[in-house]
Design a protein around this motif. Sequence first.
Motif, PDB file in Angstrom:
ATOM      1  N   THR A 101      16.187 -21.694-100.448  1.00  0.00           N
ATOM      2  CA  THR A 101      16.424 -20.373-100.237  1.00  0.00           C
ATOM      3  C   THR A 101      15.878 -19.045-100.794  1.00  0.00           C
ATOM      4  O   THR A 101      15.980 -19.165-102.147  1.00  0.00           O
ATOM      5  N   HIS A 103      15.741 -15.165-101.724  1.00  0.00           N
ATOM      6  CA  HIS A 103      16.505 -13.919-101.496  1.00  0.00           C
ATOM      7  C   HIS A 103      15.507 -12.848-101.426  1.00  0.00           C
ATOM      8  O   HIS A 103      14.966 -12.310-102.244  1.00  0.00           O
ATOM      9  N   ARG A 158      17.285 -13.084 -96.080  1.00  0.00           N
ATOM     10  CA  ARG A 158      16.858 -14.487 -96.898  1.00  0.00           C
ATOM     11  C   ARG A 158      16.208 -15.300 -96.059  1.00  0.00           C
ATOM     12  O   ARG A 158      16.095 -15.071 -94.688  1.00  0.00           O
ATOM     13  N   ARG A 160      14.946 -19.508 -95.462  1.00  0.00           N
ATOM     14  CA  ARG A 160      15.079 -20.973 -95.859  1.00  0.00           C
ATOM     15  C   ARG A 160      13.770 -21.539 -95.745  1.00  0.00           C
ATOM     16  O   ARG A 160      12.942 -21.579 -94.540  1.00  0.00           O
ATOM     17  N   TYR A 189      23.381 -19.098 -94.084  1.00  0.00           N
ATOM     18  CA  TYR A 189      22.836 -19.344 -95.582  1.00  0.00           C
ATOM     19  C   TYR A 189      23.981 -19.595 -96.406  1.00  0.00           C
ATOM     20  O   TYR A 189      23.716 -19.840 -97.717  1.00  0.00           O
TER      21      TYR A 189
END
Length: 199
Positions: A101, A103, A158, A160, A189
């Motif tokens: 992930t 940010h 965010r 993924r 998330y």
Amino acid sequence: YKRQVSTQSTWGPNRCLDSLSVPRVVMPPKDKKEKAKPSLPKEEMAEKVEKSEGDGAAEGEKEKKFKKRKYRTFRKPKSPSRKFRKMGAAKRREVKTIEATIHMHKRLMGKTFKKRANKAIKHVKAFIKKCMRTHDVRLDPKLNKAIWSRGIKNLPFRLRIRMERKRKEEEDSAGKMYTVGSFVPVASYKGLKSKRVEE
């Protein structure tokens, strides 16, 4: 001796500061003659010269030793052995897939609104390059659409991402490996961590 004092003073608007300072005292000249030191015989002089030369040589050696010690303390750390270098190179040649992930919100904080999407793509590529250790990074069109889904400035907080490291089939290419980054849609998330995906 008599104390000689300068009595000159000017009391106008442009008076000198020296006239207001403490009066100078003039000391009498010295009349005493210094006594000549008795000269040593030739044999004693020769011994003295030899001793001084020996002391000078010893001091020179001490200085050299001190210099060596000084440079020993600032020795560079040794580079890793060939065995460990080979291990690292072998790991980089592995074909593997990782999910992680990113940010995006903290990376784009304070950036110009009309440049955020372009900066986001650069950050994603840098993240993939750092994780997978490949200079050749390619992004999937679905990942590009996910970044641009809300426009140029309102990006998702965010993302993924799935990173797949593969071998190049081209023989004339610069590197042996390349990485493909693709988007993984996720409902939430929370509690997600980076993990290795086994195919």
